[in-house]
Design an enzyme around this catalytic site. Structure first.
Site, PDB file in Angstrom:
ATOM      1  N   PHE A 150      -0.315  -4.931  58.839  1.00 16.94           N
ATOM      2  CA  PHE A 150      -0.931  -3.962  57.928  1.00 16.94           C
ATOM      3  C   PHE A 150      -1.514  -4.614  56.676  1.00 16.94           C
ATOM      4  O   PHE A 150      -2.382  -4.045  56.018  1.00 16.94           O
ATOM      5  CB  PHE A 150       0.100  -2.889  57.518  1.00 16.94           C
ATOM      6  N   LYS A 174      -5.537  -4.952  68.656  1.00 18.96           N
ATOM      7  CA  LYS A 174      -4.548  -3.891  68.379  1.00 18.96           C
ATOM      8  C   LYS A 174      -4.173  -4.031  66.908  1.00 18.96           C
ATOM      9  O   LYS A 174      -3.273  -4.784  66.540  1.00 18.96           O
ATOM     10  CB  LYS A 174      -3.326  -4.103  69.291  1.00 18.96           C
ATOM     11  N   GLU A 177      -0.999   0.120  63.147  1.00 14.71           N
ATOM     12  CA  GLU A 177      -1.179   1.573  63.224  1.00 14.71           C
ATOM     13  C   GLU A 177      -1.210   2.213  61.831  1.00 14.71           C
ATOM     14  O   GLU A 177      -1.604   3.347  61.666  1.00 14.71           O
ATOM     15  CB  GLU A 177      -0.082   2.214  64.094  1.00 14.71           C
ATOM     16  N   ARG A 178      -0.806   1.418  60.792  1.00 15.12           N
ATOM     17  CA  ARG A 178      -0.806   1.974  59.434  1.00 15.12           C
ATOM     18  C   ARG A 178      -2.183   1.845  58.768  1.00 15.12           C
ATOM     19  O   ARG A 178      -2.476   2.573  57.838  1.00 15.12           O
ATOM     20  CB  ARG A 178       0.216   1.235  58.570  1.00 15.12           C
ATOM     21  N   SER A 227       5.604  -9.797  61.314  1.00 19.69           N
ATOM     22  CA  SER A 227       6.917 -10.256  60.840  1.00 19.69           C
ATOM     23  C   SER A 227       7.546 -11.223  61.857  1.00 19.69           C
ATOM     24  O   SER A 227       7.207 -11.211  63.044  1.00 19.69           O
ATOM     25  CB  SER A 227       7.819  -9.050  60.611  1.00 19.69           C
ATOM     26  N   CYS A 282       1.586 -12.764  52.988  1.00 15.16           N
ATOM     27  CA  CYS A 282       2.433 -13.777  53.634  1.00 15.16           C
ATOM     28  C   CYS A 282       2.373 -15.087  52.848  1.00 15.16           C
ATOM     29  O   CYS A 282       3.181 -15.973  53.062  1.00 15.16           O
ATOM     30  CB  CYS A 282       2.006 -14.014  55.066  1.00 15.16           C
ATOM     31  N   GLU A 385      12.838 -11.815  53.546  1.00 15.98           N
ATOM     32  CA  GLU A 385      11.465 -11.695  53.048  1.00 15.98           C
ATOM     33  C   GLU A 385      11.362 -10.287  52.457  1.00 15.98           C
ATOM     34  O   GLU A 385      11.372  -9.293  53.191  1.00 15.98           O
ATOM     35  CB  GLU A 385      10.459 -11.854  54.203  1.00 15.98           C
TER      36      GLU A 385
HETATM   37  P1  NAD Z   1       5.045  -6.073  61.889  1.00 16.68           P
HETATM   38  O1  NAD Z   1       5.673  -7.220  62.571  1.00 16.68           O
HETATM   39  O2  NAD Z   1       5.866  -4.854  61.642  1.00 16.68           O
HETATM   40  O3  NAD Z   1       3.770  -5.551  62.718  1.00 16.68           O
HETATM   41  C1  NAD Z   1       2.757  -6.430  63.151  1.00 16.68           C
HETATM   42  C2  NAD Z   1       2.136  -5.882  64.426  1.00 16.68           C
HETATM   43  O4  NAD Z   1       3.134  -5.804  65.443  1.00 16.68           O
HETATM   44  C3  NAD Z   1       1.572  -4.477  64.263  1.00 16.68           C
HETATM   45  O5  NAD Z   1       0.348  -4.388  64.958  1.00 16.68           O
HETATM   46  C4  NAD Z   1       2.644  -3.592  64.892  1.00 16.68           C
HETATM   47  O6  NAD Z   1       2.119  -2.419  65.479  1.00 16.68           O
HETATM   48  C5  NAD Z   1       3.257  -4.487  65.952  1.00 16.68           C
HETATM   49  N1  NAD Z   1       4.687  -4.199  66.176  1.00 16.68           N
HETATM   50  C6  NAD Z   1       5.585  -3.750  65.267  1.00 16.68           C
HETATM   51  N2  NAD Z   1       6.798  -3.613  65.833  1.00 16.68           N
HETATM   52  C7  NAD Z   1       6.667  -4.001  67.121  1.00 16.68           C
HETATM   53  C8  NAD Z   1       7.587  -4.099  68.218  1.00 16.68           C
HETATM   54  N3  NAD Z   1       8.889  -3.767  68.087  1.00 16.68           N
HETATM   55  N4  NAD Z   1       7.116  -4.540  69.394  1.00 16.68           N
HETATM   56  C9  NAD Z   1       5.826  -4.884  69.535  1.00 16.68           C
HETATM   57  N5  NAD Z   1       4.914  -4.805  68.539  1.00 16.68           N
HETATM   58  C10 NAD Z   1       5.326  -4.378  67.340  1.00 16.68           C
HETATM   59  O7  NAD Z   1       4.410  -6.627  60.526  1.00 16.68           O
HETATM   60  P2  NAD Z   1       3.746  -5.817  59.349  1.00 16.68           P
HETATM   61  O8  NAD Z   1       4.816  -5.087  58.606  1.00 16.68           O
HETATM   62  O9  NAD Z   1       2.578  -5.045  59.842  1.00 16.68           O
HETATM   63  O10 NAD Z   1       3.176  -7.020  58.456  1.00 16.68           O
HETATM   64  C11 NAD Z   1       3.924  -7.699  57.491  1.00 16.68           C
HETATM   65  C12 NAD Z   1       4.474  -8.995  58.037  1.00 16.68           C
HETATM   66  O11 NAD Z   1       3.422  -9.834  58.496  1.00 16.68           O
HETATM   67  C13 NAD Z   1       5.198  -9.828  56.975  1.00 16.68           C
HETATM   68  O12 NAD Z   1       6.367 -10.350  57.540  1.00 16.68           O
HETATM   69  C14 NAD Z   1       4.207 -10.935  56.637  1.00 16.68           C
HETATM   70  O13 NAD Z   1       4.775 -12.114  56.129  1.00 16.68           O
HETATM   71  C15 NAD Z   1       3.583 -11.165  57.972  1.00 16.68           C
HETATM   72  N6  NAD Z   1       2.290 -11.824  57.862  1.00 16.68           N
HETATM   73  C16 NAD Z   1       2.201 -13.110  58.292  1.00 16.68           C
HETATM   74  C17 NAD Z   1       0.997 -13.795  58.182  1.00 16.68           C
HETATM   75  C18 NAD Z   1       0.879 -15.220  58.659  1.00 16.68           C
HETATM   76  O14 NAD Z   1      -0.249 -15.685  58.853  1.00 16.68           O
HETATM   77  N7  NAD Z   1       1.961 -15.928  58.853  1.00 16.68           N
HETATM   78  C19 NAD Z   1      -0.121 -13.155  57.639  1.00 16.68           C
HETATM   79  C20 NAD Z   1       0.013 -11.831  57.216  1.00 16.68           C
HETATM   80  C21 NAD Z   1       1.225 -11.165  57.339  1.00 16.68           C
END
Ligand code: NAD
Length: 500
Positions: A150, A174, A177-178, A227, A282, A385
């Protein structure tokens, strides 16, 4: 009335068929602004099959023509910069300048993709043996998938789609969704730029559709950002199903402040990198590690007034604001609970951002800035985090101790050092086990023609995002060894005459 959002399939908006939806919020007001359709496995499989058909022609299109689509796309992104930034800010909550930055950092990757033909060229060795030449080519993988978080609704989808598409693949995107609206708008702009229908399919959804992507045999590669627990899960399942996968996870980025650093510049850098975008980056710096008690005191003295002065507000505010709300009510609650755990564990909460209320926006998900001193690595606020506007200060007795703290942390996305000493800076850059390093630079996001990626629990799989690595990730190499007998003289000598 909240708008019902769509998928984007074969160049058109398509309503979701599952009957399941996820709310999109305006984080500044707490109101529901839209409903994201959550696709089923059948909807995903259908989108993939259509993408595979579309990819045949696109993959066979010469790279320069594909690059031309990127040129037009970049032009359209520029023309629609304000509109895209507003879409980002409306669903994410970040300030408009930050929303523009989100689009801009994605655009820069599109710009690099204009030069893709050069990156997609193969290699050639002539006379590898008598009459023998070798050449390699980079071929598209077919259908690939991008699954994005998101917190950068424009930048990360662009980091995924631009290199994948210009390399001749079709992509299933994909988005979170937020915050799906920016991806849907980018898909429209790509169509306007000349991308054939079906080559980019935006399929919205949650775990159900992600699992369907991971299990679909046509999908050849998965690029994920989110994450750490989800990154690890996706990497495991994708790899187990024989897919190429690169999965980027969470972070806990440290900034070491040496006694010889310019303290005002270090404090300014920490405030920008710690609290910008409400800490939902991140590459946010969430841990300051001053070396020596005097440095810690000097830093604290400068940080407190700067942090207390931060202006928090909605992106629509006429007054200048430094950062906006966090993404959901649940995120706000989690952050405030973590702050409470820090207090219970004995950390010194110097600035407390809990219970922040903004007049006229009482239902928004705003969290005031928080600053902890005397944090230790056993505390939950250090281990987790937080992904919110919270800066922790861990005091170190020496440079070696500060380096050890940074290196012992399980995450390894980014880190920084502030110092006036070149030897220390060089030593840090060479020894630290973190993927992206800043020297007197707090958020060391590499430029778009380098590559972006963390180490340790911040990334699973191989190769980084964007830059040369992206072209490697989204293509497979084929190497041809050929021998022409007319080039060989009896006895194995090379027959130069045959070249006449
Ligand atoms: P998230 O892991 O909750 O979601 C990321 C994606 O995974 C979304 O599209 C979501 O729909 C999907 N998802 C969520 N739960 C899932 C599940 N149980 N099974 C399969 N798919 C699932 O992350 P977020 O809250 O959207 O984003 C924040 C996180 O992203 C933070 O931890 C941040 O550090 C990380 N991030 C990392 C980078 C990097 O390059 N390392 C860059 C930006 C953000």
């Amino acid at each position: 009335m909240s708008a019902e959002l769509t998928h984007y399939i074969d160049g058109a908006h398509v309503k979701g068929g599952s009957g399941r939806f996820s709310d999109v919020m305006n984080p500044a007001t707490g109101e529901v602004s839209g409903r994201t359709p959550l696709a089923t496995k059948a909807e995903l499989d259908d989108a993939v099959a259509r993408a595979a058909e579309a990819q045949k022609g696109w993959g066979a299109t010469n790279p320069q023509r594909r690059a031309r689509v990127m040129m037009k796309f970049a032009q359209l992104i520029n023309e629609h910069m304000d509109e895209l930034a507003e879409l980002v800010s409306k669903e994410h909550g970040k300030t408009l300048p930050d929303g523009r930055g989100d689009v801009q950092r994605g655009l820069e990757v599109v710009e690099v993709c204009m030069g893709a033909p050069h990156m997609l060229k193969g290699e050639y060795t002539n006379d590898g043996g008598p009459g023998i030449d070798l050449y390699s080519m980079r071929q598209p993988l077919g259908v690939v998938a991008g699954i994005t978080p998101f917190n950068f609704p424009a930048m990360i989808p662009l980091w995924k789609m631009a290199p994948a598409l210009v390399a001749g693949n079709a992509m299933i995107l994909k988005p979170s969704e937020r915050c799906p609206s920016t991806s849907l708008r980018l898909a429209e702009l790509l169509k306007e730029a000349g991308l054939p229908d079906g080559v980019l399919q935006v399929v919205n959804g949650d775990k159900e559709v992600v699992d369907a992507i991971l299990d679909n045999e046509t999908v050849q590669a998965v690029g994920f950002v989110g994450s750490t627990p989800i990154a690890q899960y996706i990497y495991g399942r994708a790899a187990n199903n024989g897919k190429r996968a690169q999965c980027f996870g969470g972070a806990k980025n440290h900034m070491i402040v040496m006694p010889d650093a310019d303290m005002d510049k270090a404090a300014d850098a920490l405030v920008g990198a710690g609290f910008g975008a409400a800490g939902e980056r991140c590459m946010a710096i969430s841990v300051a590690v001053p070396v020596g008690e005097e440095t810690a005191e000097a830093l604290r003295e400068r940080l407190v007034p700067r942090i207390e002065k931060l202006r928090v507000g909605p992106y629509t505010s006429e007054d200048e604001v430094d950062y906006g709300p966090v993404i959901t009510a649940a995120a706000k609650e989690r952050i405030e609970k973590l702050i409470g755990s820090g207090v219970d564990a004995g950390a010194d909460l110097v600035v407390d951002g809990r219970g922040f209320k903004l007049q006229g926006y009482e239902d928004g998900f705003f969290v005031g800035p928080s600053y902890f001193d005397h944090v230790t690595p056993e505390m939950e606020i250090y281990k987790e985090e937080i992904f919110g506007p919270v800066l922790s200060q861990v005091r170190a007795g020496s440079y070696e101790e500060a380096l050890k703290i940074t290196m012992d942390n399980p995450y390894g996305n980014g880190c920084a050092i502030f110092t006036a000493d070149g030897d220390t800076a060089r030593d840090f850059a060479h020894r630290v086990n973190v993927g992206m390093v800043g020297i007197n630079f707090p958020i060391p996001v590499p430029l778009s023609y380098h590559t972006f990626g963390g180490w340790k629990k911040s990334a699973f799989g191989d190769l980084n995002q964007y830059g040369p690595d992206a072209f490697r990730f989204y293509t497979k190499t084929k190497t041809v060894t050929s021998r022409w007998f007319s080039g060989i003289k009896e006895g194995g000598e090379f027959n130069f005459k045959a070249m006449d």
